[in-house]
Design a protein around this motif. Structure first.
Motif, PDB file in Angstrom:
ATOM      1  N   TYR A  74       0.832  -1.207   0.000  1.00  0.00           N
ATOM      2  CA  TYR A  74       0.000   0.000   0.000  1.00  0.00           C
ATOM      3  C   TYR A  74       0.863   1.252   0.000  1.00  0.00           C
ATOM      4  O   TYR A  74       1.964   1.272   0.573  1.00  0.00           O
ATOM      5  CB  TYR A  74      -0.870   0.053   1.261  1.00  0.00           C
ATOM      6  CG  TYR A  74      -2.028  -0.912   1.274  1.00  0.00           C
ATOM      7  CD1 TYR A  74      -3.281  -0.530   0.801  1.00  0.00           C
ATOM      8  CD2 TYR A  74      -1.880  -2.198   1.774  1.00  0.00           C
ATOM      9  CE1 TYR A  74      -4.357  -1.409   0.829  1.00  0.00           C
ATOM     10  CE2 TYR A  74      -2.943  -3.090   1.801  1.00  0.00           C
ATOM     11  CZ  TYR A  74      -4.183  -2.681   1.325  1.00  0.00           C
ATOM     12  OH  TYR A  74      -5.236  -3.555   1.356  1.00  0.00           O
ATOM     13  N   LEU A  75       0.350   2.298  -0.620  1.00  0.00           N
ATOM     14  CA  LEU A  75       0.803   3.655  -0.373  1.00  0.00           C
ATOM     15  C   LEU A  75      -0.203   4.279   0.575  1.00  0.00           C
ATOM     16  O   LEU A  75      -1.412   4.290   0.297  1.00  0.00           O
ATOM     17  CB  LEU A  75       0.869   4.462  -1.674  1.00  0.00           C
ATOM     18  CG  LEU A  75       2.049   4.183  -2.605  1.00  0.00           C
ATOM     19  CD1 LEU A  75       1.948   5.067  -3.842  1.00  0.00           C
ATOM     20  CD2 LEU A  75       3.381   4.440  -1.898  1.00  0.00           C
ATOM     21  N   GLU A  76       0.291   4.795   1.712  1.00  0.00           N
ATOM     22  CA  GLU A  76      -0.598   5.312   2.743  1.00  0.00           C
ATOM     23  C   GLU A  76      -0.348   6.792   3.008  1.00  0.00           C
ATOM     24  O   GLU A  76       0.801   7.258   2.957  1.00  0.00           O
ATOM     25  CB  GLU A  76      -0.406   4.537   4.055  1.00  0.00           C
ATOM     26  CG  GLU A  76      -0.920   3.129   3.992  1.00  0.00           C
ATOM     27  CD  GLU A  76      -0.846   2.417   5.322  1.00  0.00           C
ATOM     28  OE1 GLU A  76      -1.377   1.306   5.411  1.00  0.00           O
ATOM     29  OE2 GLU A  76      -0.239   2.962   6.271  1.00  0.00           O
ATOM     30  N   VAL A  77      -1.430   7.493   3.308  1.00  0.00           N
ATOM     31  CA  VAL A  77      -1.367   8.906   3.687  1.00  0.00           C
ATOM     32  C   VAL A  77      -1.961   9.036   5.090  1.00  0.00           C
ATOM     33  O   VAL A  77      -3.184   9.140   5.238  1.00  0.00           O
ATOM     34  CB  VAL A  77      -2.129   9.794   2.693  1.00  0.00           C
ATOM     35  CG1 VAL A  77      -2.015  11.266   3.108  1.00  0.00           C
ATOM     36  CG2 VAL A  77      -1.590   9.608   1.276  1.00  0.00           C
ATOM     37  N   PRO A  78      -1.124   8.983   6.139  1.00  0.00           N
ATOM     38  CA  PRO A  78      -1.628   9.222   7.493  1.00  0.00           C
ATOM     39  C   PRO A  78      -1.598  10.712   7.816  1.00  0.00           C
ATOM     40  O   PRO A  78      -0.723  11.446   7.363  1.00  0.00           O
ATOM     41  CB  PRO A  78      -0.628   8.460   8.369  1.00  0.00           C
ATOM     42  CG  PRO A  78       0.652   8.519   7.598  1.00  0.00           C
ATOM     43  CD  PRO A  78       0.281   8.557   6.133  1.00  0.00           C
ATOM     44  N   ILE A  79      -2.585  11.170   8.574  1.00  0.00           N
ATOM     45  CA  ILE A  79      -2.618  12.561   9.035  1.00  0.00           C
ATOM     46  C   ILE A  79      -2.934  12.528  10.529  1.00  0.00           C
ATOM     47  O   ILE A  79      -4.098  12.354  10.924  1.00  0.00           O
ATOM     48  CB  ILE A  79      -3.649  13.407   8.274  1.00  0.00           C
ATOM     49  CG1 ILE A  79      -3.358  13.366   6.778  1.00  0.00           C
ATOM     50  CG2 ILE A  79      -3.620  14.851   8.765  1.00  0.00           C
ATOM     51  CD1 ILE A  79      -4.358  14.124   5.926  1.00  0.00           C
ATOM     52  N   ASN A  80      -1.898  12.664  11.365  1.00  0.00           N
ATOM     53  CA  ASN A  80      -2.044  12.517  12.806  1.00  0.00           C
ATOM     54  C   ASN A  80      -2.007  13.855  13.528  1.00  0.00           C
ATOM     55  O   ASN A  80      -1.316  14.783  13.104  1.00  0.00           O
ATOM     56  CB  ASN A  80      -0.926  11.623  13.364  1.00  0.00           C
ATOM     57  CG  ASN A  80      -1.022  10.198  12.854  1.00  0.00           C
ATOM     58  OD1 ASN A  80      -2.095   9.609  12.846  1.00  0.00           O
ATOM     59  ND2 ASN A  80       0.102   9.645  12.426  1.00  0.00           N
ATOM     60  N   LEU A  81      -2.730  13.918  14.636  1.00  0.00           N
ATOM     61  CA  LEU A  81      -2.573  15.003  15.591  1.00  0.00           C
ATOM     62  C   LEU A  81      -1.554  14.525  16.616  1.00  0.00           C
ATOM     63  O   LEU A  81      -1.745  13.474  17.248  1.00  0.00           O
ATOM     64  CB  LEU A  81      -3.896  15.337  16.270  1.00  0.00           C
ATOM     65  CG  LEU A  81      -3.833  16.414  17.367  1.00  0.00           C
ATOM     66  CD1 LEU A  81      -3.393  17.754  16.789  1.00  0.00           C
ATOM     67  CD2 LEU A  81      -5.177  16.547  18.066  1.00  0.00           C
ATOM     68  N   LEU A  82      -0.460  15.260  16.778  1.00  0.00           N
ATOM     69  CA  LEU A  82       0.669  14.814  17.586  1.00  0.00           C
ATOM     70  C   LEU A  82       0.881  15.733  18.779  1.00  0.00           C
ATOM     71  O   LEU A  82       0.911  16.954  18.641  1.00  0.00           O
ATOM     72  CB  LEU A  82       1.933  14.789  16.715  1.00  0.00           C
ATOM     73  CG  LEU A  82       3.202  14.194  17.326  1.00  0.00           C
ATOM     74  CD1 LEU A  82       3.016  12.699  17.593  1.00  0.00           C
ATOM     75  CD2 LEU A  82       4.392  14.415  16.393  1.00  0.00           C
ATOM     76  N   TYR A  83       1.048  15.127  19.943  1.00  0.00           N
ATOM     77  CA  TYR A  83       1.360  15.845  21.184  1.00  0.00           C
ATOM     78  C   TYR A  83       2.794  15.503  21.571  1.00  0.00           C
ATOM     79  O   TYR A  83       3.141  14.329  21.722  1.00  0.00           O
ATOM     80  CB  TYR A  83       0.386  15.432  22.276  1.00  0.00           C
ATOM     81  CG  TYR A  83       0.647  16.053  23.626  1.00  0.00           C
ATOM     82  CD1 TYR A  83       0.840  17.428  23.775  1.00  0.00           C
ATOM     83  CD2 TYR A  83       0.666  15.254  24.778  1.00  0.00           C
ATOM     84  CE1 TYR A  83       1.058  17.989  25.025  1.00  0.00           C
ATOM     85  CE2 TYR A  83       0.879  15.807  26.029  1.00  0.00           C
ATOM     86  CZ  TYR A  83       1.069  17.184  26.145  1.00  0.00           C
ATOM     87  OH  TYR A  83       1.302  17.741  27.388  1.00  0.00           O
ATOM     88  N   LYS A  84       3.668  16.533  21.714  1.00  0.00           N
ATOM     89  CA  LYS A  84       5.092  16.327  21.981  1.00  0.00           C
ATOM     90  C   LYS A  84       5.543  17.151  23.196  1.00  0.00           C
ATOM     91  O   LYS A  84       6.236  18.150  23.067  1.00  0.00           O
ATOM     92  CB  LYS A  84       5.929  16.721  20.762  1.00  0.00           C
ATOM     93  CG  LYS A  84       5.782  15.828  19.560  1.00  0.00           C
ATOM     94  CD  LYS A  84       6.646  16.297  18.385  1.00  0.00           C
ATOM     95  CE  LYS A  84       8.109  16.279  18.697  1.00  0.00           C
ATOM     96  NZ  LYS A  84       8.944  16.629  17.532  1.00  0.00           N
ATOM     97  N   PRO A  85       5.187  16.712  24.405  1.00  0.00           N
ATOM     98  CA  PRO A  85       5.663  17.426  25.593  1.00  0.00           C
ATOM     99  C   PRO A  85       7.116  17.065  25.891  1.00  0.00           C
ATOM    100  O   PRO A  85       7.585  15.971  25.577  1.00  0.00           O
ATOM    101  CB  PRO A  85       4.743  16.914  26.694  1.00  0.00           C
ATOM    102  CG  PRO A  85       4.400  15.521  26.253  1.00  0.00           C
ATOM    103  CD  PRO A  85       4.307  15.580  24.754  1.00  0.00           C
ATOM    104  N   THR A  86       7.835  17.984  26.495  1.00  0.00           N
ATOM    105  CA  THR A  86       9.218  17.726  26.889  1.00  0.00           C
ATOM    106  C   THR A  86       9.245  16.685  27.997  1.00  0.00           C
ATOM    107  O   THR A  86       8.481  16.749  28.967  1.00  0.00           O
ATOM    108  CB  THR A  86       9.896  19.020  27.369  1.00  0.00           C
ATOM    109  OG1 THR A  86       9.906  19.961  26.293  1.00  0.00           O
ATOM    110  CG2 THR A  86      11.328  18.753  27.810  1.00  0.00           C
TER     111      THR A  86
END
Length: 217
Positions: free
Chosen positions: A96-108
């Motif tokens: 497959y060719l996939e297109v993911p679109i994620n909401l990402l949380y990156k706390p220190t």
């Protein structure tokens, strides 16, 4: 059509956000191993009885900042999926060719950052094959299988080309920009196509999890 409309809406949102935060957007590469299966049921109601199959994924992504510690992460992946027969050596390999679109949380967290994310993906089937011993059967992607598509001398496995589902990920990005993550996918699309216009009673959906490493530029 609903899936295509959602993909267009999500892509438009991402590009609009990217235009506003172009100077802060970062790009990365990622690769890892998949452990996937096809879950669902037969036309008689029995559950599909398959085993996990190992595959891989490789691709690129971008991180577009929204507010402190929150990002939209669109990407493009090449991913191999499928399943293994419960009995014997039969294996279904799908690409497959996939297109993911994620909401990402990156706390220190310590010297680096924790990674927590979720969001939809859209996958496009580009190839596949079933192998069992010396037997090899090609996968053909069609949404509606007509009688003229079926051949006794050249059998095929027919699946829908479009896959849609959800992602979950958790990981850690180190101070040197290398990262590792665990991810899971839950497919929501029945991959079995119509037969001469009639919806199938059997169902098969992509599911799986994986481990990957990445680097952010």
């Amino acid at each position: 059509m609903k899936t295509k409309a959602l993909l267009i809406a999500l892509s438009t949102t991402v590009f609009a956000l990217g235009a506003k935060a172009q100077d802060k957007t970062t790009f990365g590469v990622r690769a890892g191993v998949n452990f996937t299966n096809l879950n669902g049921k037969e036309s008689n109601g029995d559950k599909l009885d398959n085993k996990l199959k190992a595959g891989f994924n490789v691709g690129v992504n971008a991180e577009i900042p929204l507010v402190p510690d929150f990002y939209v992460q669109p990407g493009l992946l090449f991913s191999t999926k499928g399943s293994k027969d419960k009995q014997g050596d039969g294996k279904l390999n799908l690409s497959y060719l996939e297109v993911p679109i994620n909401l990402l949380y990156k706390p220190t967290l310590g010297a680096g950052k924790m990674l927590l994310g979720f969001g939809p993906y859209v996958g496009f089937g580009i190839g596949g094959k079933y192998k069992s011993g010396d037997e090899k059967i090609d996968v053909k992607f069609k949404n509606d299988v007509k009688p003229s598509d079926v051949s006794l001398t050249d059998p095929k496995i027919f699946l829908k080309s479009l896959d849609f589902g959800g992602n979950l990920l958790v990981g850690y990005e180190m101070s040197n920009n290398f990262s590792f993550q665990l991810n899971a996918q839950l497919g929501m699309t029945n991959l079995n196509p119509k037969s001469n216009g009639v919806k199938p009673k059997d169902k098969a959906k992509n599911t799986g999890f994986g481990i990957s490493v990445g680097y952010r530029f």
